[in-house]
Design a protein around this motif. Structure first.
Motif, PDB file in Angstrom:
ATOM      1  N   GLU A 627       0.854  -1.184   0.000  1.00 55.71           N
ATOM      2  CA  GLU A 627       0.000   0.000   0.000  1.00 55.71           C
ATOM      3  C   GLU A 627       0.890   1.234   0.000  1.00 55.71           C
ATOM      4  O   GLU A 627       2.112   1.138   0.145  1.00 55.71           O
ATOM      5  CB  GLU A 627      -0.924  -0.001   1.213  1.00 55.71           C
ATOM      6  N   VAL A 628       0.279   2.388  -0.164  1.00 65.14           N
ATOM      7  CA  VAL A 628       1.028   3.639  -0.234  1.00 65.14           C
ATOM      8  C   VAL A 628       0.520   4.600   0.825  1.00 65.14           C
ATOM      9  O   VAL A 628      -0.689   4.698   1.059  1.00 65.14           O
ATOM     10  CB  VAL A 628       0.901   4.284  -1.634  1.00 65.14           C
ATOM     11  N   ILE A 629       1.443   5.278   1.479  1.00 62.95           N
ATOM     12  CA  ILE A 629       1.096   6.357   2.401  1.00 62.95           C
ATOM     13  C   ILE A 629       1.526   7.672   1.761  1.00 62.95           C
ATOM     14  O   ILE A 629       2.682   7.833   1.368  1.00 62.95           O
ATOM     15  CB  ILE A 629       1.786   6.198   3.767  1.00 62.95           C
ATOM     16  N   ILE A 630       0.587   8.576   1.631  1.00 67.47           N
ATOM     17  CA  ILE A 630       0.878   9.931   1.171  1.00 67.47           C
ATOM     18  C   ILE A 630       0.966  10.840   2.391  1.00 67.47           C
ATOM     19  O   ILE A 630       0.058  10.862   3.225  1.00 67.47           O
ATOM     20  CB  ILE A 630      -0.218  10.459   0.220  1.00 67.47           C
ATOM     21  N   THR A 631       2.053  11.555   2.500  1.00 66.40           N
ATOM     22  CA  THR A 631       2.165  12.626   3.486  1.00 66.40           C
ATOM     23  C   THR A 631       2.300  13.923   2.706  1.00 66.40           C
ATOM     24  O   THR A 631       3.258  14.092   1.948  1.00 66.40           O
ATOM     25  CB  THR A 631       3.387  12.446   4.393  1.00 66.40           C
ATOM     26  N   ALA A 632       1.346  14.819   2.852  1.00 64.58           N
ATOM     27  CA  ALA A 632       1.325  16.033   2.035  1.00 64.58           C
ATOM     28  C   ALA A 632       1.169  17.261   2.922  1.00 64.58           C
ATOM     29  O   ALA A 632       0.571  17.196   4.000  1.00 64.58           O
ATOM     30  CB  ALA A 632       0.191  15.964   1.021  1.00 64.58           C
ATOM     31  N   GLU A 633       1.707  18.366   2.448  1.00 64.52           N
ATOM     32  CA  GLU A 633       1.615  19.638   3.174  1.00 64.52           C
ATOM     33  C   GLU A 633       1.044  20.701   2.258  1.00 64.52           C
ATOM     34  O   GLU A 633       1.514  20.897   1.130  1.00 64.52           O
ATOM     35  CB  GLU A 633       2.991  20.075   3.678  1.00 64.52           C
ATOM     36  N   LYS A 634       0.031  21.402   2.744  1.00 63.44           N
ATOM     37  CA  LYS A 634      -0.616  22.449   1.965  1.00 63.44           C
ATOM     38  C   LYS A 634       0.263  23.695   1.909  1.00 63.44           C
ATOM     39  O   LYS A 634       0.824  24.116   2.923  1.00 63.44           O
ATOM     40  CB  LYS A 634      -1.972  22.789   2.580  1.00 63.44           C
ATOM     41  N   SER A 635       0.352  24.286   0.731  1.00 64.98           N
ATOM     42  CA  SER A 635       1.110  25.525   0.566  1.00 64.98           C
ATOM     43  C   SER A 635       0.166  26.725   0.645  1.00 64.98           C
ATOM     44  O   SER A 635      -1.032  26.576   0.885  1.00 64.98           O
ATOM     45  CB  SER A 635       1.835  25.511  -0.782  1.00 64.98           C
ATOM     46  N   ASP A 636       0.706  27.910   0.399  1.00 68.17           N
ATOM     47  CA  ASP A 636      -0.105  29.133   0.385  1.00 68.17           C
ATOM     48  C   ASP A 636      -0.654  29.430  -1.009  1.00 68.17           C
ATOM     49  O   ASP A 636      -1.306  30.455  -1.214  1.00 68.17           O
ATOM     50  CB  ASP A 636       0.735  30.326   0.846  1.00 68.17           C
ATOM     51  N   TRP A 637      -0.396  28.536  -1.980  1.00 68.97           N
ATOM     52  CA  TRP A 637      -0.786  28.815  -3.361  1.00 68.97           C
ATOM     53  C   TRP A 637      -2.295  28.912  -3.522  1.00 68.97           C
ATOM     54  O   TRP A 637      -3.052  28.125  -2.964  1.00 68.97           O
ATOM     55  CB  TRP A 637      -0.283  27.694  -4.279  1.00 68.97           C
ATOM     56  N   ARG A 638      -2.716  29.902  -4.299  1.00 69.50           N
ATOM     57  CA  ARG A 638      -4.103  30.054  -4.727  1.00 69.50           C
ATOM     58  C   ARG A 638      -4.106  30.456  -6.191  1.00 69.50           C
ATOM     59  O   ARG A 638      -3.250  31.229  -6.633  1.00 69.50           O
ATOM     60  CB  ARG A 638      -4.841  31.139  -3.929  1.00 69.50           C
ATOM     61  N   PRO A 639      -5.055  29.958  -6.971  1.00 68.18           N
ATOM     62  CA  PRO A 639      -5.131  30.395  -8.377  1.00 68.18           C
ATOM     63  C   PRO A 639      -5.509  31.870  -8.464  1.00 68.18           C
ATOM     64  O   PRO A 639      -6.047  32.448  -7.508  1.00 68.18           O
ATOM     65  CB  PRO A 639      -6.229  29.498  -8.953  1.00 68.18           C
ATOM     66  N   LYS A 640      -5.236  32.455  -9.619  1.00 68.45           N
ATOM     67  CA  LYS A 640      -5.487  33.892  -9.798  1.00 68.45           C
ATOM     68  C   LYS A 640      -6.921  34.189 -10.231  1.00 68.45           C
ATOM     69  O   LYS A 640      -7.479  35.237  -9.911  1.00 68.45           O
ATOM     70  CB  LYS A 640      -4.516  34.461 -10.838  1.00 68.45           C
ATOM     71  N   LYS A 641      -7.529  33.260 -10.960  1.00 73.20           N
ATOM     72  CA  LYS A 641      -8.842  33.540 -11.521  1.00 73.20           C
ATOM     73  C   LYS A 641      -9.958  32.958 -10.657  1.00 73.20           C
ATOM     74  O   LYS A 641      -9.736  32.088  -9.822  1.00 73.20           O
ATOM     75  CB  LYS A 641      -8.942  32.963 -12.935  1.00 73.20           C
ATOM     76  N   HIS A 642     -11.182  33.460 -10.905  1.00 76.54           N
ATOM     77  CA  HIS A 642     -12.369  32.970 -10.216  1.00 76.54           C
ATOM     78  C   HIS A 642     -13.165  32.043 -11.138  1.00 76.54           C
ATOM     79  O   HIS A 642     -13.099  32.162 -12.361  1.00 76.54           O
ATOM     80  CB  HIS A 642     -13.266  34.132  -9.781  1.00 76.54           C
ATOM     81  N   SER A 643     -13.920  31.163 -10.518  1.00 75.80           N
ATOM     82  CA  SER A 643     -14.770  30.263 -11.288  1.00 75.80           C
ATOM     83  C   SER A 643     -15.894  31.053 -11.941  1.00 75.80           C
ATOM     84  O   SER A 643     -16.274  32.133 -11.475  1.00 75.80           O
ATOM     85  CB  SER A 643     -15.340  29.162 -10.393  1.00 75.80           C
TER      86      SER A 643
END
Length: 646
Positions: A627-643
């Motif tokens: 099996e696989v364990i993902i360890t991830a960390e959220k960055s401060d990135w946000r897209p520039k455009k709106h939906s």
């Protein structure tokens, strides 16, 4: 990896042979063309997915973790370590080929969703505070009535959103616990209304770049700790952190009551409606105090029956006596037999006409519900008083009532049914069978954490196939082993910096139990399509909630430091796309927050690609169970455009 070794070698070999070199050459050319075609298709499919994975600037790490057994089972016998090292060496020699093969196994429709995704900011009026199921303006406008706070209940969009929530201007990484209990960054929750309206009651004050929380409340202006001790002194049986461990705080304000109860080893589930008092639940979570956005309206709370040791309401302004006492009857459902209701509201101690009328109605209602008014005590320092009621432990009073109002619920009405179930004006009978849950009080904390509940019968089979008490014990040992040997040391997570934790697919609460000695609290989520193990979690002195991850969770954005998903995604894929689920994780995780996913390799490949497209830093760990364990960390990135749409 074993899953990748099952390649077809062709049909069953025959007894004849080719006699000419020309025939042999023709066959070789045919085989070569087939292999080339397969290679071209595989490369095309893999490269299109990998182009998304490689958008992250973070390096991908792979290593073998030998200490993690298969989830929910007794740790398997030790394997030959040389075999594990050989597997690891082979993985390194193959480079990304193993990962590509895993990615090509993602179903075609899911590949398309990942490949075509173009993240954008949510185009909603709630902006940085968007909660999809509570801010569904379109659905709220269609409501026929707001009488029972229907507009504050969950109204989820028909399609779960895949947009991202922007950061507030000037957002900073949250202050760490315990300092966060007393102050937070103003820009993280830039709201001043509560400071203006409740500042004199010591709820919250503004101090330049900080919001300060002196620990006060409407009923305990001079601090929560004095008020907590006042309740304890009012009734000896309320022994905080021993007999009383799991508390529900109704209309919690900024949750200082629950925040200071941590000092007494008590876990408090605090809740309040979104925006009835501006950002109160958001304040609580930013401080590192458990809280959810919820309302007592027309539906049951998402908790099992008979689980809270004590329920608290400090001037929560809930009309308990209205509608035949329907809301107080809901508290009766979730309160443990023999449990306490502490009510410190103005009708208890003031003599204004309205207060006197409410007190009379409340007295009549609680008597008809067979609640015992144990005591009324005055707190001279705060100038208030508290009434303490106790729920009966037998059905004797119910049976003796001359006026069967409120009535006893029908036998077919399941008291534990709580997901999207309308409120009813009835009471469930107290459990009477000695082997039934609710007939005995749990043993004192912390012993109750490790002890299988008395009502887990050995004749019943647990989630993982063993007799239920043994299943419980195995699960606890399993998670202690994983947390101690792997999670605390092998995943690169600094646990001392974490506070708000969620187990997105909890079973017996073993993961949360294994974190007992850390300064964290864990929201255990039991999925609505899973076996109902949430009562077990409460019985051991932990808490949690029912939820369906095909919908949004009722919390503000940026409110959890770590989310843990053990085989969540492989279960969810049977019912809904995991793309909006990953978007939801991105919504509720704080920048710098962590995600730990343990699942099948095919599923984790998809999750990995989605996380990288969101600019999360991703690390992969392969277990000896393949099996696989993902360890991830959220960055401060946000897209520039709106939906394009709301």
């Amino acid at each position: 990896m074993k899953a990748f070794s099952k390649n077809s070698r062709g049909g069953k070999r025959g007894s004849s042979s080719y006699s000419s070199s020309a025939s042999t050459a023709a066959v070789l050319i045919f085989v070569s063309l087939c292999l080339f075609a397969v290679y071209a298709l595989t490369s095309s499919s893999s490269s299109s997915l990998l182009s998304l994975s490689q958008s992250s600037t973070a390096a991908e790490h792979r290593f073998l973790l030998k200490d993690i057994p298969q989830t929910g089972s007794v740790p398997p016998p030790e394997e030959d370590s040389s075999q594990n090292l050989d597997d690891e060496k082979q993985e390194e020699e193959n480079g990304d080929s193993g990962r590509q093969e895993s990615l090509t196994k993602i179903p075609i429709e899911e590949q398309s969703k990942i490949r075509d995704i173009d993240w954008a900011l949510c185009n909603v009026t709630a902006g940085p505070d968007y909660i999809p199921c509570l801010d569904n303006v379109k659905a709220i406008k269609k409501l026929n009535s707001l009488k029972h706070y229907e507009h504050r209940e969950r109204h989820c969009p028909e399609e779960s959103p895949t947009c991202l929530v922007p950061l507030p201007k000037g957002y900073k990484r949250s202050i760490e616990w315990p300092a966060s209990r007393d102050k937070i960054w103003y820009n993280n929750v830039p709201r001043t209304k509560l400071a203006e309206v409740k500042g004199h009651q010591n709820w919250v004050k503004v101090d330049r770049e900080y919001l300060l929380f002196p620990g006060g409340g409407t009923q305990f202006i001079h601090g929560a700790l004095h008020y907590i001790d006042f309740i304890r002194q009012s009734l000896r049986d309320i022994s905080w952190g021993k007999r009383i461990r799991v508390v529900l705080d109704v209309g919690c304000g900024v949750a200082s009551f629950g925040g200071y109860l941590f000092e007494r080893d008590v876990l408090t589930m605090s809740f309040a409606p979104k925006d009835e008092h501006e950002a109160q639940v958001q304040f609580a979570l930013e401080r590192g105090i458990p809280a959810i956005s919820a309302v007592m309206g027309s539906h049951r709370l998402s908790f099992p029956s008979n689980v809270f040791d004590l329920i608290h309401c400090a001037r929560c302004r809930v009309p308990w006596h209205a509608d035949g006492g329907m809301l107080l009857l809901e508290l009766n459902r979730v309160l443990r037999p023999g449990g306490y209701f502490v009510w410190s509201a103005t009708p208890v101690y003031q003599k204004l006409k309205e207060d006197v009328g409410i007190w009379k109605a409340m007295t009549s209602l609680t008597i008809s519900m067979c609640w015992d008014l144990v005591t009324i005590k005055k707190d001279k320092l705060n100038g208030i008083a508290a009434a303490i009621y106790r729920k009966p432990t037998t059905n004797e009073c119910y049976d003796k009532r001359k006026n069967q109002n409120p009535p006893v619920c029908d036998k077919g009405d399941d008291p534990n049914a709580a997901w999207n179930v309308p409120l009813k004006n009835c009471m469930h009978r107290v459990p009477a069978n000695a082997a039934e849950r609710g007939t005995k009080w749990p043993i004192d904390w912390p012993k109750r954490l490790a002890a299988p509940p008395y009502w887990l019968n050995a004749s019943h089979i647990g989630i993982y196939g063993k007799p239920a008490p043994n299943d419980f014990k195995s699960d606890y040992e399993h998670w202690k082993n994983i947390v101690m040997k792997s999670y605390l040391n092998g995943l690169g997570i600094n646990w001392s910096k974490l506070r708000n934790v969620m187990d997105m697919r909890s079973v017996y609460g073993g993961f949360a139990a294994a974190l007992k000695d850390l300064k964290v609290w864990v929201m255990n989520v039991v999925n609505v399509d899973s076996p109902d193990t949430l009562p077990v979690i409460y019985e051991r002195g932990l808490f949690g909630i029912y939820h369906d991850w095909c919908e949004s969770f009722s919390t503000y954005p940026r409110t959890y430091d770590l989310l843990h998903a053990d085989h969540l995604f492989s279960k969810l894929k049977e019912r809904c796309s995991i793309v909006p689920v990953v978007a939801e994780i991105d919504r509720i995780a704080r920048p710098g927050g962590k995600l730990v996913v343990k699942d099948e390799s095919v599923v984790t490949s998809e999750v990995e690609s989605l996380l990288k497209s969101l600019h999360w830093k991703v690390q992969l760990t392969f277990t000896k169970e393949k099996e696989v364990i993902i360890t991830a960390e959220k960055s401060d990135w946000r897209p520039k455009k709106h939906s394009a749409s709301s």
